[in-house]
Design a protein around this motif. Structure first.
Motif, PDB file in Angstrom:
ATOM      1  N   HIS A  98      18.165  32.235  21.621  1.00  0.00           N
ATOM      2  CA  HIS A  98      16.349  32.125  22.028  1.00  0.00           C
ATOM      3  C   HIS A  98      15.594  33.456  21.534  1.00  0.00           C
ATOM      4  N   LYS A  99      14.428  32.435  20.736  1.00  0.00           N
ATOM      5  CA  LYS A  99      13.644  33.682  19.896  1.00  0.00           C
ATOM      6  C   LYS A  99      12.515  34.473  20.210  1.00  0.00           C
ATOM      7  N   LEU A 111       0.856  40.643  23.277  1.00  0.00           N
ATOM      8  CA  LEU A 111       1.558  40.289  24.152  1.00  0.00           C
ATOM      9  C   LEU A 111       3.398  40.281  23.522  1.00  0.00           C
ATOM     10  N   GLY A 112       3.653  40.433  24.235  1.00  0.00           N
ATOM     11  CA  GLY A 112       5.642  39.600  23.497  1.00  0.00           C
ATOM     12  C   GLY A 112       6.591  39.266  24.448  1.00  0.00           C
ATOM     13  N   GLN A 113       7.925  38.748  23.927  1.00  0.00           N
ATOM     14  CA  GLN A 113       8.933  39.138  24.861  1.00  0.00           C
ATOM     15  C   GLN A 113       9.881  39.509  23.775  1.00  0.00           C
ATOM     16  N   LYS A 114      10.981  40.170  23.793  1.00  0.00           N
ATOM     17  CA  LYS A 114      12.341  40.713  22.801  1.00  0.00           C
ATOM     18  C   LYS A 114      13.773  40.549  24.182  1.00  0.00           C
ATOM     19  N   TYR A 115      14.265  39.715  23.187  1.00  0.00           N
ATOM     20  CA  TYR A 115      15.597  39.828  23.266  1.00  0.00           C
ATOM     21  C   TYR A 115      17.094  40.680  22.853  1.00  0.00           C
ATOM     22  N   THR A 116      17.326  41.615  23.405  1.00  0.00           N
ATOM     23  CA  THR A 116      18.527  42.802  23.205  1.00  0.00           C
ATOM     24  C   THR A 116      19.596  42.247  23.581  1.00  0.00           C
ATOM     25  N   VAL A 383      22.194  38.907  27.385  1.00  0.00           N
ATOM     26  CA  VAL A 383      20.890  39.252  26.490  1.00  0.00           C
ATOM     27  C   VAL A 383      20.067  39.272  27.796  1.00  0.00           C
ATOM     28  N   LYS A 384      18.720  40.689  27.389  1.00  0.00           N
ATOM     29  CA  LYS A 384      18.670  40.332  28.754  1.00  0.00           C
ATOM     30  C   LYS A 384      16.774  40.456  27.814  1.00  0.00           C
ATOM     31  N   LYS A 385      15.743  40.218  28.773  1.00  0.00           N
ATOM     32  CA  LYS A 385      14.445  40.445  27.817  1.00  0.00           C
ATOM     33  C   LYS A 385      14.125  41.506  28.475  1.00  0.00           C
ATOM     34  N   SER A 386      12.503  41.937  27.401  1.00  0.00           N
ATOM     35  CA  SER A 386      11.788  43.122  27.258  1.00  0.00           C
ATOM     36  C   SER A 386      10.401  42.326  27.341  1.00  0.00           C
ATOM     37  N   SER A 387       9.575  42.453  28.062  1.00  0.00           N
ATOM     38  CA  SER A 387       8.244  41.638  27.908  1.00  0.00           C
ATOM     39  C   SER A 387       6.920  43.608  26.877  1.00  0.00           C
TER      40      SER A 387
ATOM     41  N   GLN B  95       4.960  30.945  27.210  1.00  0.00           N
ATOM     42  CA  GLN B  95       5.761  31.113  25.984  1.00  0.00           C
ATOM     43  C   GLN B  95       7.565  30.999  26.708  1.00  0.00           C
ATOM     44  N   GLN B  96       7.508  31.279  27.643  1.00  0.00           N
ATOM     45  CA  GLN B  96       8.888  31.717  28.452  1.00  0.00           C
ATOM     46  C   GLN B  96       9.901  29.992  28.544  1.00  0.00           C
ATOM     47  N   VAL B  97       8.732  29.059  28.096  1.00  0.00           N
ATOM     48  CA  VAL B  97       9.686  28.151  28.819  1.00  0.00           C
ATOM     49  C   VAL B  97      10.338  27.077  27.637  1.00  0.00           C
ATOM     50  N   HIS B  98      11.622  26.766  27.574  1.00  0.00           N
ATOM     51  CA  HIS B  98      12.498  26.343  26.954  1.00  0.00           C
ATOM     52  C   HIS B  98      12.738  25.438  26.950  1.00  0.00           C
TER      53      HIS B  98
END
Lengths: 429, 429
Positions: A98-99, A111-116, A383-387, B95-98
């Motif tokens: 995912h992006k 605002l955002g969300q990132k994958y690590t 992966v995990k998400k952080s907002s 925005q989280q919808v895949h």
């Protein structure tokens, strides 16, 4: 012989009833093993290897020389198969990445969300009688694609103190970082808490017996786990146009795994139901693992006859199988109706074994009806998400009174204060 | 007074040590409650409402009239806030919808993955002294955005047999389908197994006390659950340019929640460390919930001083906090270094309370260091993936020998046979 049912006469509870729980004595044994590994680390692992696997282990870590030797002795045809399968699995899982996203629609607000990726992942690979290199590929490649930097594998050694060379070759092909010779609940404890030589990981994946499963349940919270897998299941949804011999063969490909495995046929054709029932009796005795298949088919197998195809799909959605074969004329035409299934095999020419080994989608799948709410193993598991959020002082100022009011209404004065204090004192704008 | 540490003198274990487990007597109580609800359904729920909440309940389901009345009595300003917050939360979660994907790169082969919403979700909302409408929004809206068709909420009624109107208004605003007056472990049991009036759901989300958390653990497997939340945590990463009063206020916004809440400051400035320590002593006595904040700060608070900002971020990644405020000069400049955190609040003007109520990202976040491997609640928690694969007979034929060989090497003859049988008998091409 496999039992026949009519769908309309079954209550959902009768269709389902699958559940496994560890017995109390298993829990106690596992508690003891975890405590020993936490207290004595590597020494405890070596003692358990001797006790449970009959293996005398000097060095827990598999050496590069052992891996090189495994490759040197591989059948080249099988090595090629392994590499093709790995490439297919990697290509499928790359699509799962995912992006990150960012929203910047209002002045002063981001605002955002990132994958690590998870930093360290542990992969448990069972030993014992059969070696499953396919499981190594399926559990390791998603972690690799996710970007996990350290992938630690553990598997028990044989009595000769060595790991099955096919497992080593699969592990190296898939991209494992380090391999350790330890199995059972003690391996799970080592991965969760670390020892002198085995690093503590953030998440543990992989199948195992009831001791392994119980240990995973126990360490969950300290580390992440993938899922607690129940017995394997196949549901073949077949219309009257199917070859009963093929359907029976597909059912038996699950039945041979385990006496508790559940092979189920759902069909709108009473004729096919009877033909498959008879065909199973022909094929079971021909199998090397006939006794296991017999127990699975007789005790946990079912044929459910429905009045039409849509009813049959309704039955599939209630059962929520791990593997669903859709052996009908136009499988893509009913794909949208299928809501609950781990992996869906579309058409008459797609036996489950194709997906077990080779095609690309993962074979670690939700069992026991959990496909209602859970998913195949994949990149998301590593992966995990952080907002994240950013407001300028001006943007915060505009909504500050609303937030303070909301917090006070929830009785949380300090929450309100953390906003208002920024407008009482301007020394740090 | 909050304790000061030097990062370089701490071992990671000392930084962490957070874990909660139910005590044995809680487990026994919860086992009893689940058994009663499974056996007697609604009757058991009504008895528990009387026993635990002092509430006499005739109809478990909240009526439309009760919801209408709640809206009619709402403060219009607060209703507007609630609606703005809901719109922000919805916009973020959209925005989280895949997207589904399909791979069709080789002749005769189609592989893909599709998302399906969970059919029924259960949302648990605690009752008791404080009402948290923000939690209703945060737990319900992601389910709604995911496309869950039935969202069932349960919450205990007060002694008057009524649910807090603010909770009802938040639930209706967020899009709940049905609301039931039941709380505690019994509500979790009802959502997992169903009763005469409450439908069994596929997944249960929402916070609760130790009985609720234990019940969620127990029913996991039968249904999905979101997470078992530990005490709330805030980590403020602050440089020497911060206003100590703001930092202290932010730490206290978590400390007021719970004596077990953990407020932590990590800084590269010894001067700020001392100033915040002193400022906490000024602000704590001013709080309505001073006793709770005092216990949290003194018993579970920490200030960790690091030699530089990068060391400070390393400390954050070890702690893996639920909430991370990055109160530094250029917060976006260090965002990439932050690997483990549930929600990240960037800059000096972004108190955690902004995210708790209003900004859009979810406030249900991984606690107890689980941000190392898990994620904020979101749309992903209310969908599941199914993989699918289709091969033509020709495409299967090309790889059939490899699959059969692979299966035989794993000792699974019936797997091999399910492929080869399709080329022995051509009656059903």
């Amino acid at each position: 012989m496999i039992k026949l049912y009519n769908f309309d006469e079954l209550r959902p509870e009768e269709i389902l009833n699958r559940d496994i729980r560890a017995e109390k004595n298993v829990e106690d044994v596992v508690d003891g093993i975890i405590a020993e590994v936490r207290a004595r680390g590597d020494e405890a692992l070596k003692e358990y290897a001797l006790k449970f696997d009959g293996a005398k282990i000097d060095d827990l870590q598999v050496t590069q020389a052992e891996i090189d030797e495994a490759f040197a002795n591989m059948d080249p045809y099988f090595l090629e198969t392994l590499r093709e399968a790995a490439a297919n699995i990697e290509s499928f899982h790359r699509q799962q990445v995912h992006k990150n996203f960012v929203i910047n629609e209002k002045p002063g607000i981001v605002l955002g969300q990132k994958y690590t990726p998870i930093e360290k992942a542990g992969v448990y690979v069972p030993g014992g009688t059969a070696a499953y290199p396919s499981t190594v590929l399926m559990d390791v490649i998603p972690a690799k694609v996710a970007g996990v930097s350290e992938i630690v594998m553990t598997t028990p050694a044989g009595k000769d103190g060595r790991v099955n060379p096919v497992i080593l070759a699969a592990a190296a092909t898939a991209g494992v970082t380090k391999i350790f010779k330890t199995g059972g609940a003690q391996a799970v404890a080592a991965l969760a808490y670390g020892t002198q030589t085995i690093p503590a990981v953030d998440k543990i994946v992989g199948p195992g017996n009831i001791y392994v499963a119980t240990a995973k349940r126990k360490v969950f919270g300290k580390v992440g786990i993938d899922m607690i897998a129940g017995p394997s299941e196949i549901l073949v949804l077949a219309d009257g146009g199917c070859n009963p011999a093929w359907v029976a063969a597909d059912l038996l490909s699950q039945a041979e795994h385990d006496k508790l495995a559940s092979p189920v046929l759902v069909t709108d054709s009473p004729a096919l139901a009877r033909a498959v029932q008879a065909e199973l009796e022909v094929q079971i005795p021909q199998l090397p693992r006939a006794a296991i298949a017999r127990a699975s088919v007789d005790d946990n197998g079912k044929i459910i006859v429905c009045t039409d195809l849509h009813k049959a799909i309704e039955a599939c959605n209630i059962i929520a199988p791990e593997h669903l074969e859709v052996c009908v004329e136009n499988p893509f035409g009913v794909l949208n109706e299928i809501k609950n299934a781990g992996s869906i095999f579309l058409g008459r020419n797609v036996p489950e074994a194709l997906g077990d080994y080779f095609a690309g989608p993962n074979h670690t799948l939700p069992t026991s009806g959990t496909a209602r709410f859970s998913s195949p193993l994949g990149v998301d598991d590593f992966v995990k998400k952080s907002s994240f959020l950013y407001y300028t002082r001006e943007a915060l100022g505009e909504v500050a009174p609303r937030i303070a009011d909301f917090a006070e209404r929830e009785g949380l004065h300090a929450h309100a204060k953390s906003v208002t204090i920024r407008y009482e004192d301007n020394s740090n704008e």
